[in-house]
Design an enzyme around this catalytic site. Structure first.
Site, PDB file in Angstrom:
ATOM      1  N   GLU A  16      -6.743   4.788   7.996  1.00  0.00           N
ATOM      2  CA  GLU A  16      -6.576   6.212   7.643  1.00  0.00           C
ATOM      3  C   GLU A  16      -7.853   6.753   7.001  1.00  0.00           C
ATOM      4  O   GLU A  16      -8.209   7.918   7.189  1.00  0.00           O
ATOM      5  CB  GLU A  16      -5.341   6.370   6.736  1.00  0.00           C
ATOM      6  CG  GLU A  16      -4.054   6.218   7.543  1.00  0.00           C
ATOM      7  CD  GLU A  16      -2.883   5.585   6.809  1.00  0.00           C
ATOM      8  OE1 GLU A  16      -2.860   5.586   5.568  1.00  0.00           O
ATOM      9  OE2 GLU A  16      -1.975   5.069   7.507  1.00  0.00           O
ATOM     10  N   SER A  63       3.728  -1.940  10.327  1.00  0.00           N
ATOM     11  CA  SER A  63       5.195  -1.963  10.460  1.00  0.00           C
ATOM     12  C   SER A  63       5.819  -3.320  10.124  1.00  0.00           C
ATOM     13  O   SER A  63       6.760  -3.747  10.777  1.00  0.00           O
ATOM     14  CB  SER A  63       5.616  -1.493  11.853  1.00  0.00           C
ATOM     15  OG  SER A  63       5.214  -0.145  12.051  1.00  0.00           O
ATOM     16  N   GLY A  72       2.790   2.474  10.650  1.00  0.00           N
ATOM     17  CA  GLY A  72       3.715   3.576  10.398  1.00  0.00           C
ATOM     18  C   GLY A  72       4.479   4.017  11.634  1.00  0.00           C
ATOM     19  O   GLY A  72       5.130   5.060  11.640  1.00  0.00           O
ATOM     20  N   HIS A  76      -9.471   1.185   5.260  1.00  0.00           N
ATOM     21  CA  HIS A  76      -8.165   1.382   5.923  1.00  0.00           C
ATOM     22  C   HIS A  76      -8.361   2.349   7.088  1.00  0.00           C
ATOM     23  O   HIS A  76      -9.177   3.269   7.011  1.00  0.00           O
ATOM     24  CB  HIS A  76      -7.145   1.935   4.915  1.00  0.00           C
ATOM     25  CG  HIS A  76      -5.759   1.932   5.462  1.00  0.00           C
ATOM     26  ND1 HIS A  76      -5.302   2.906   6.325  1.00  0.00           N
ATOM     27  CD2 HIS A  76      -4.740   1.050   5.310  1.00  0.00           C
ATOM     28  CE1 HIS A  76      -4.050   2.614   6.668  1.00  0.00           C
ATOM     29  NE2 HIS A  76      -3.681   1.496   6.060  1.00  0.00           N
ATOM     30  N   LYS A  92       0.060   4.225  -0.210  1.00  0.00           N
ATOM     31  CA  LYS A  92      -0.608   5.414   0.363  1.00  0.00           C
ATOM     32  C   LYS A  92      -0.372   6.608  -0.578  1.00  0.00           C
ATOM     33  O   LYS A  92      -0.388   6.422  -1.791  1.00  0.00           O
ATOM     34  CB  LYS A  92      -0.107   5.662   1.784  1.00  0.00           C
ATOM     35  CG  LYS A  92      -0.189   4.404   2.644  1.00  0.00           C
ATOM     36  CD  LYS A  92       0.014   4.645   4.107  1.00  0.00           C
ATOM     37  CE  LYS A  92      -0.113   3.301   4.835  1.00  0.00           C
ATOM     38  NZ  LYS A  92      -0.033   3.435   6.271  1.00  0.00           N
ATOM     39  N   ASN A 138       0.866  -1.188   0.000  1.00  0.00           N
ATOM     40  CA  ASN A 138       0.000   0.000   0.000  1.00  0.00           C
ATOM     41  C   ASN A 138       0.900   1.235   0.000  1.00  0.00           C
ATOM     42  O   ASN A 138       1.500   1.558   1.014  1.00  0.00           O
ATOM     43  CB  ASN A 138      -0.890  -0.043   1.259  1.00  0.00           C
ATOM     44  CG  ASN A 138      -1.712   1.220   1.443  1.00  0.00           C
ATOM     45  OD1 ASN A 138      -1.783   2.066   0.550  1.00  0.00           O
ATOM     46  ND2 ASN A 138      -2.327   1.353   2.605  1.00  0.00           N
ATOM     47  N   GLU A 157      -5.092  -4.816  11.154  1.00  0.00           N
ATOM     48  CA  GLU A 157      -4.048  -3.805  11.304  1.00  0.00           C
ATOM     49  C   GLU A 157      -4.253  -3.042  12.609  1.00  0.00           C
ATOM     50  O   GLU A 157      -5.064  -2.106  12.657  1.00  0.00           O
ATOM     51  CB  GLU A 157      -4.110  -2.818  10.137  1.00  0.00           C
ATOM     52  CG  GLU A 157      -3.945  -3.464   8.786  1.00  0.00           C
ATOM     53  CD  GLU A 157      -3.400  -2.489   7.756  1.00  0.00           C
ATOM     54  OE1 GLU A 157      -2.315  -2.752   7.233  1.00  0.00           O
ATOM     55  OE2 GLU A 157      -4.031  -1.451   7.501  1.00  0.00           O
TER      56      GLU A 157
HETATM   57  P1  PGA Z   1       3.024   0.383   7.574  1.00  0.00           P
HETATM   58  O1  PGA Z   1       1.538   0.553   6.990  1.00  0.00           O
HETATM   59  O2  PGA Z   1       3.567  -0.911   7.024  1.00  0.00           O
HETATM   60  O3  PGA Z   1       3.778   1.581   7.062  1.00  0.00           O
HETATM   61  O4  PGA Z   1       2.911   0.357   9.040  1.00  0.00           O
HETATM   62  C1  PGA Z   1       0.660  -0.540   6.931  1.00  0.00           C
HETATM   63  C2  PGA Z   1      -0.674  -0.127   6.396  1.00  0.00           C
HETATM   64  O5  PGA Z   1      -1.147   0.976   6.707  1.00  0.00           O
HETATM   65  O6  PGA Z   1      -1.330  -0.896   5.668  1.00  0.00           O
END
Ligand code: PGA
Length: 256
Positions: free
Chosen positions: A98, A214, A174, A96, A11, A9, A168
């Site tokens: 976000e 992460s 992140g 997601h 983003k 992803n 998640e």
């Molecule tokens: P990240 O993001 O690997 O940067 O923690 C994962 C995600 O949001 O799907």
């Protein structure tokens, strides 16, 4: 036997034509011949066409990061799932954290998008997960159960089997703080049990549940070695082909 699936992803971190070419032209030869793992790259909308040009005859599939639930109309700024299908998109990430937190998407909205995606054979990757405060207050299971009930409302077993779930934990996204393989597996088992109660065991056993938050080359293998973790949804580490490739190799190794 569930086939692991690794989703990258991007983003809003990559998405110019040059960035897309650079990353994908390097990834394509690295993953050539890997057929034990499904590989999906979800770029920003602006990069989808360029990405498709590069990956269309390869084992990498194209994903979008969001969509709307209508085909057409006066919905300024939204993207039709039909448009996505026409340009080669096969998967779509829905719900997601976000989208839920920053753009206030509700479970009801995500449920509508999910039904729409299923109706036109886009493969949904649906994200669920708890905030840090919820975990610390011992409310993780409650939150997950609520999201499963609301997001997957009124779906048949057949529809459920087409969905990929990404667990998640929001505190791990992140932040560099990964859930331990044991913490992740505990929730994956909980999700599978809920699905078994809500649908049936066969359905629950067939649904792929990715971990996300992460994931890095250094922790991927231990996570994927857990029985109920069927690959991962990768943010930061999916921006470089080398790190994503290492994560794909870890998924491949986990089934051997
Ligand atoms: P990240 O993001 O690997 O940067 O923690 C994962 C995600 O949001 O799907």
């Amino acid at each position: 036997m569930r086939k692991p699936i690794i989703g990258g992803n991007w983003k809003m971190n990559r998405g110019t034509p040059n960035e897309t070419i650079e990353m994908l032209e390097s990834l394509v030869p690295q993953v050539e011949g890997i057929d034990t793992v499904d590989i999906v790259i979800a770029t920003p909308f602006t990069a989808l066409t360029k990405a498709y040009e590069i990956i269309k005859d390869t084992n990498i599939k194209l994903g979008a990061q969001n969509m709307y639930f209508e085909d057409k109309g006066a919905f300024t700024g939204e993207i039709s799932p039909q448009f996505l299908k026409e340009i080669g998109v096969e998967y779509v990430i829905l719900g997601h954290s976000e989208r839920r937190d920053i753009f206030k998407e509700s479970d009801t909205l995500i449920n509508k998008k999910l039904k729409k995606a299923l109706s036109i054979s886009l493969k949904p990757i649906v994200c669920i997960g708890e905030h840090l405060e919820e975990r610390e207050a011992g409310k993780t299971m409650h939150k997950i159960e609520y999201q499963i009930n609301e997001t997957f409302k009124d779906l048949s077993k057949e529809e459920m089997r087409k969905i990929i779930i990404a667990y998640e934990p929001i505190w791990a996204i992140g932040t560099g703080k990964t859930a331990t393989p044991e913490q992740a597996e505990e929730i994956h088992i909980f999700i599978r049990n809920l699905l078994s109660q809500k649908f049936d065991k066969e359905t629950a056993d067939s649904i792929r549940i990715q971990y996300g938050g992460s994931i890095k080359p250094i922790n991927a293998e231990d996570l994927f070695n857990k029985k109920n973790i069927d690959g991962g949804l990768v943010g930061g580490a999916s921006l470089q082909s080398d790190s994503l490739f290492q994560i794909i190799l870890a998924a491949d190794k986990s089934i051997k």
